[in-house]
Design an enzyme around this catalytic site. Structure first.
Site, PDB file in Angstrom:
ATOM      1  N   LYS A 203       0.860  -1.193   0.000  1.00 12.82           N
ATOM      2  CA  LYS A 203       0.000   0.000   0.000  1.00 12.82           C
ATOM      3  C   LYS A 203       0.888   1.232   0.000  1.00 12.82           C
ATOM      4  O   LYS A 203       1.827   1.334   0.796  1.00 12.82           O
ATOM      5  CB  LYS A 203      -0.914  -0.010   1.216  1.00 12.82           C
ATOM      6  CG  LYS A 203      -1.734   1.260   1.334  1.00 12.82           C
ATOM      7  CD  LYS A 203      -3.031   1.056   2.066  1.00 12.82           C
ATOM      8  CE  LYS A 203      -2.862   1.000   3.553  1.00 12.82           C
ATOM      9  NZ  LYS A 203      -4.166   1.110   4.241  1.00 12.82           N
ATOM     10  N   SER A 204       0.571   2.148  -0.898  1.00 10.01           N
ATOM     11  CA  SER A 204       1.348   3.375  -1.028  1.00 10.01           C
ATOM     12  C   SER A 204       0.364   4.544  -1.078  1.00 10.01           C
ATOM     13  O   SER A 204      -0.841   4.342  -0.960  1.00 10.01           O
ATOM     14  CB  SER A 204       2.164   3.295  -2.329  1.00 10.01           C
ATOM     15  OG  SER A 204       2.793   4.517  -2.601  1.00 10.01           O
TER      16      SER A 204
END
Ligand code: R5P
Length: 300
Positions: A203-204
């Site tokens: 997740k970014s």
């Protein structure tokens, strides 16, 4: 009873039809075991290759976040529209009925609060409990450049090792410290480290310019967090741009559950992620659904 009396030679072997060995659809996941791939195929829709994860794990370090005061009342109605629920085991056991069969990405780290150093986390869920809850993924933060960078990497590494033993994928969440620049250089570094230590997806955050380079340089899927609440159209535009530049969907919280109309918003996000709806079309869908829901409520 066994069919002992009627044993006949089988005829339907189709010897002319070679057995298929289709490649697994998800980036970087071709060499994983069946159980791991199966869980990933429940997280990511094999038709679109993307996911809409509904994140409501914020309470594990910031308490009753706006919109999450009552998970049973505010989040439960959104579950049918999410591909995946991302939450803590406490929220799951207390506030989401077991009849909700959506895949769960379980928040497996804790150990700090908004009053202390955020990067000082530990693994806070045992693999046995993750399996007991039927988790399809385990998640923990990686804080690159922060005070407890080493510890956070060790946490995710531990999840990856234990999860690999049992076929449970790990989502590495790039936690960004207050003084970090949210730019290509930082996210290239952070997401690549997550993938190289073995995380199955990452997740970014979305940022411009250069997001597409971060996706290209990360050998596993990237999903984006929504971050702070934006006007609905802006949040849809962010999701659109991220997917257009290679993201495999969203893991979105506040921009859904803090929306004026969370049920309308999550459906609009779905349209962007899974149907490539344009920002205009998705926003129109949001407004139409919101108006319908208001009319229904007024009629009740
Ligand atoms: C942090 O608390 C969690 O990892 C959230 O799940 C993540 O930040 C996504 O939520 P939001 O879209 O609200 O940023």
């Amino acid at each position: 009873m066994a069919d002992k009396d009627d044993i006949k030679a089988g005829k339907n072997f189709a010897p002319d039809v070679p057995a298929k060995n289709d490649p697994f659809f998800l980036k970087g996941a071709g060499a994983l075991d069946w159980g791991m791939q199966n869980r990933l195929a429940r997280i990511f829709n094999p038709a679109s290759g993307r996911t809409v994860m509904l994140a409501f794990d914020h309470g594990y370090f910031q308490g009753p976040t706006t919109g999450l005061e009552r998970i049973d009342l505010n989040i439960r109605p959104l579950a049918p529209y999410a591909d995946v629920l991302m939450c803590t085991r406490g929220a799951l056991r207390t506030s989401i009925p077991a009849e909700v069969t959506k895949p769960v990405a379980l928040r497996c780290s804790a150990g700090q609060s908004i009053l202390t150093e955020l990067s000082n986390e530990m693994i806070a869920v045992d693999i046995e409990d993750a399996i007991r809850l039927g988790a399809c993924a385990m998640a923990a933060q990686v804080y690159i450049g922060a005070e407890y960078e080493h510890k956070s990497i060790a946490n995710v590494t531990k999840l990856i090792d234990t999860g690999t033993r049992y076929g449970v994928p790990t989502l590495a969440v790039t936690g960004v410290g207050a003084d970090m620049q949210r730019d290509e250089r930082y996210f290239s570094l952070a997401t690549r480290i997550c993938a190289e230590i073995g995380a199955h997806y990452v997740k970014s955050y979305y940022f411009e310019p250069g997001f597409e380079n971060v996706v290209a340089g990360c050998p596993v899927p990237i999903v984006i967090a929504g971050g702070k609440k934006l006007p609905e159209r802006d949040a849809l535009e962010m999701a659109y741009k991220a997917c257009d530049q290679g993201a495999a969907g969203v893991d979105m919280g506040r921009n859904i559950f803090q929306s004026d109309s969370p049920i309308a918003m999550i459906q609009a996000v779905n349209a962007v992620v899974h149907e490539n709806a344009t920002v205009d079309n998705a926003f129109t869908l949001y407004e139409d659904l919101k108006a319908d829901l208001l009319r229904q409520r007024a009629a009740e």
